[in-house]
Design a protein around this motif. Structure first.
Motif, short mmCIF file in Angstrom:
data_model
loop_
_atom_site.label_atom_id
_atom_site.label_comp_id
_atom_site.label_asym_id
_atom_site.label_seq_id
_atom_site.Cartn_x
_atom_site.Cartn_y
_atom_site.Cartn_z
N ILE A 232 12.37 -5.36 -6.89
CA ILE A 232 12.50 -4.67 -5.54
C ILE A 232 12.07 -5.92 -4.46
O ILE A 232 10.82 -6.38 -4.44
N ILE A 233 12.77 -6.14 -3.51
CA ILE A 233 12.72 -7.04 -2.40
C ILE A 233 12.82 -6.42 -1.06
O ILE A 233 13.83 -5.80 -0.69
N CYS A 234 11.47 -6.20 -0.42
CA CYS A 234 11.61 -5.70 0.96
C CYS A 234 11.76 -6.81 2.19
O CYS A 234 10.68 -7.59 2.35
N SER A 235 12.67 -6.79 2.99
CA SER A 235 13.03 -7.75 3.70
C SER A 235 12.63 -7.42 5.37
O SER A 235 13.38 -6.40 6.04
N GLY A 236 11.66 -8.19 5.89
CA GLY A 236 11.64 -7.98 7.47
C GLY A 236 11.66 -9.55 7.94
O GLY A 236 10.88 -9.83 8.77
N SER A 237 12.92 -10.26 7.62
CA SER A 237 12.94 -11.54 7.89
C SER A 237 13.67 -11.77 9.16
O SER A 237 15.00 -12.15 8.96
N GLY A 238 13.51 -11.46 10.29
CA GLY A 238 13.85 -11.46 11.67
C GLY A 238 14.03 -12.88 12.11
O GLY A 238 15.09 -13.05 12.86
N GLN B 274 14.21 7.48 5.43
CA GLN B 274 12.88 7.35 6.22
C GLN B 274 11.72 6.83 5.44
O GLN B 274 11.68 6.87 4.15
N ARG B 275 10.91 5.99 5.93
CA ARG B 275 9.89 5.38 5.40
C ARG B 275 8.86 6.31 4.57
O ARG B 275 8.72 6.08 3.35
N LYS B 276 8.55 7.49 5.00
CA LYS B 276 7.85 8.41 4.00
C LYS B 276 8.50 8.95 2.97
O LYS B 276 7.96 9.53 2.07
N LEU B 277 9.74 8.81 2.87
CA LEU B 277 10.51 9.21 1.68
C LEU B 277 10.85 7.95 0.73
O LEU B 277 11.70 8.04 -0.33
N LEU B 278 10.69 6.89 1.16
CA LEU B 278 11.25 5.82 0.48
C LEU B 278 10.67 5.36 -1.22
O LEU B 278 11.32 5.30 -2.04
N ARG B 279 9.20 5.68 -0.99
CA ARG B 279 8.63 5.63 -2.39
C ARG B 279 9.34 6.60 -3.32
O ARG B 279 9.55 6.34 -4.56
N GLN B 280 9.41 8.03 -3.04
CA GLN B 280 10.16 8.96 -3.77
C GLN B 280 11.45 8.51 -4.17
O GLN B 280 12.03 8.83 -5.33
N THR B 281 12.26 7.92 -3.00
CA THR B 281 13.76 7.58 -3.45
C THR B 281 13.66 6.30 -4.68
O THR B 281 14.57 6.36 -5.63
N LEU B 282 12.62 5.24 -4.36
CA LEU B 282 12.77 4.30 -5.30
C LEU B 282 12.34 4.76 -6.81
O LEU B 282 12.82 4.31 -7.68
N CYS C 261 6.13 -14.71 2.55
CA CYS C 261 6.55 -14.00 1.32
C CYS C 261 5.22 -13.68 0.41
O CYS C 261 4.42 -14.46 -0.02
N VAL C 262 5.20 -12.28 -0.12
CA VAL C 262 4.20 -12.02 -0.99
C VAL C 262 4.88 -11.29 -2.12
O VAL C 262 5.89 -10.52 -2.06
N ILE C 263 4.40 -11.75 -3.39
CA ILE C 263 5.14 -11.28 -4.47
C ILE C 263 4.22 -11.06 -5.70
O ILE C 263 3.04 -11.51 -5.40
N GLY C 264 4.52 -9.95 -6.50
CA GLY C 264 3.71 -9.70 -7.74
C GLY C 264 4.22 -8.70 -8.57
O GLY C 264 5.34 -8.28 -8.23
N ASN C 265 3.32 -8.36 -9.67
CA ASN C 265 3.74 -7.28 -10.48
C ASN C 265 3.06 -5.86 -9.86
O ASN C 265 1.97 -5.88 -9.45
N GLY C 266 3.59 -5.07 -10.02
CA GLY C 266 3.15 -3.52 -9.52
C GLY C 266 3.95 -2.32 -10.41
O GLY C 266 4.85 -2.48 -11.19
N LYS C 267 3.47 -1.17 -10.00
CA LYS C 267 4.17 -0.05 -10.49
C LYS C 267 4.36 0.98 -9.34
O LYS C 267 3.51 1.14 -8.30
N ILE C 268 5.43 1.70 -9.70
CA ILE C 268 5.93 2.94 -8.62
C ILE C 268 6.01 4.15 -9.39
O ILE C 268 6.81 4.30 -10.22
N GLU C 269 5.01 5.06 -9.21
CA GLU C 269 4.84 6.21 -10.10
C GLU C 269 4.94 5.87 -11.48
O GLU C 269 5.78 6.45 -12.35
N GLN D 145 0.82 -1.28 -0.04
CA GLN D 145 -0.08 -0.08 0.13
C GLN D 145 0.96 1.17 0.08
O GLN D 145 0.55 2.36 -0.79
N TYR D 146 1.95 1.12 0.92
CA TYR D 146 2.82 2.25 0.90
C TYR D 146 3.59 2.71 -0.29
O TYR D 146 4.05 3.92 -0.61
N LEU D 147 4.27 1.38 -0.94
CA LEU D 147 5.20 1.70 -2.00
C LEU D 147 4.61 1.64 -3.37
O LEU D 147 5.21 2.41 -4.28
N LEU D 148 3.52 0.95 -3.55
CA LEU D 148 3.01 0.69 -4.83
C LEU D 148 1.74 1.69 -5.39
O LEU D 148 1.13 2.13 -4.38
#
Length: 284
Positions: free
Chosen positions: A147-153, A253-261, A98-106, A52-55
């Motif tokens: 893009i792989i976002c890891s929270g694999s603690g 920072q998380r709020k700037l991550l989409r812009q950075t990507l 794990c969740v994977i798929g196709n998407g778009k960022i901007e 939701q936040y990135l795509l």
């Protein structure tokens, strides 16, 4: 005598940072991308919150969502592995971590994968390794960035034994093949990314981004300190420590991550049109 009014449940939450621990208004945290407005602590997110936040809204098409783990060893501790799987599936509403798929960022098409820390700590078993390998293959097939976002603690999942450990080699092999075919892989490390995940797919991105103050490493600092009986440097195995020692490329920072990507994907497209390689493996 006036009766004390009770607050409706769910209005407040406590910051999990040891340095902060303040009680904060939940709506304020949600509006701030689940980042504490007092200290900047980044709360852990579910896989679908990351989507939701990135795509771009409505762009995500999930793939291979019905793959689910088995119990090859019939593992049984305080509770059986099958029970742990079922409990995590009910809690997260996904079949594995794990969740994977196709998407778009901007409007930039990508293949996106994310591990959910709420499913057995986001640990990597056969299904997680298979889906990450499939994500690399799909990105190669479609000639898209990955893009792989890891929270694999939880690292590699001990309940699946050697089958789980094999996923370290499998994911790295799939990503290496993707790189050889000209792929562009961005790794995003979040709190916490540890063990077999950090020792494989999470640390081999062409660009490696981390969220602030995330715990990143192979073995946790407490275990290391108890083993070697020495005091570790301040901030050991945090994002900031790894950036200082050249193991990651940036902290965002998380709020700037989409812009950075978006910026990185734009640079990649421009470099691709000029015939430039963006692969970390090609540069080494």
């Amino acid at each position: 005598m006036a009766l004390k009014k009770e607050l409706p449940p769910g209005l407040w939450m406590r910051c999990l940072s040891e340095e902060c621990g303040k009680t904060i208004f939940k709506e304020k945290v949600e509006a701030n991308f689940y980042v504490c407005p007092e200290c900047g602590y980044h709360f852990r997110l579910t896989a679908y919150q990351r989507v939701q936040y990135l795509l771009d809204e409505g762009s995500f098409e999930e793939l291979y969502k019905d793959l689910e783990p088995q119990d090859p060893l019939k593992f049984h501790g305080l509770k059986s592995y099958s029970e742990k799987i079922k409990a995590s599936q009910e809690k997260t509403q996904i079949k594995d971590a794990c969740v994977i798929g196709n998407g778009k960022i901007e409007k930039n098409p990508v293949v996106f994968a994310v591990t959910d820390p709420n499913f057995i700590m986001g640990s990597m078993g056969v299904v997680v390794g298979e889906k990450l390998a499939l994500a690399a293959e799909k990105a190669s097939e479609l000639k898209l960035p990955l893009i792989i976002c890891s929270g694999s603690g939880g690292g590699a999942r001990m309940e699946e034994g050697a089958l789980s450990l094999m996923q370290m080699a499998k994911t790295c092999a799939a990503l290496s093949k993707y790189s050889e075919e000209g792929g562009f892989y961005i790794g995003i490390l979040t709190d916490s990314t540890m063990g077999g995940a950090m020792a494989s797919f999470a640390s081999v991105g062409d660009i490696i981004i981390a969220e602030p103050k995330a715990l990143l490493g192979f073995t946790g600092p407490r275990v290391i300190q108890q083993t070697i009986r020495k005091t570790l440097p301040p901030g050991f195995q945090t994002s900031e420590f790894l950036l200082e020692h050249g193991m990651i490329d940036m902290i965002i920072q998380r709020k700037l991550l989409r812009q950075t990507l978006t910026s990185l994907l734009t640079y990649w497209k421009a470099g691709k049109h000029q015939g430039l390689s963006t692969s970390r493996l090609s540069r080494s």
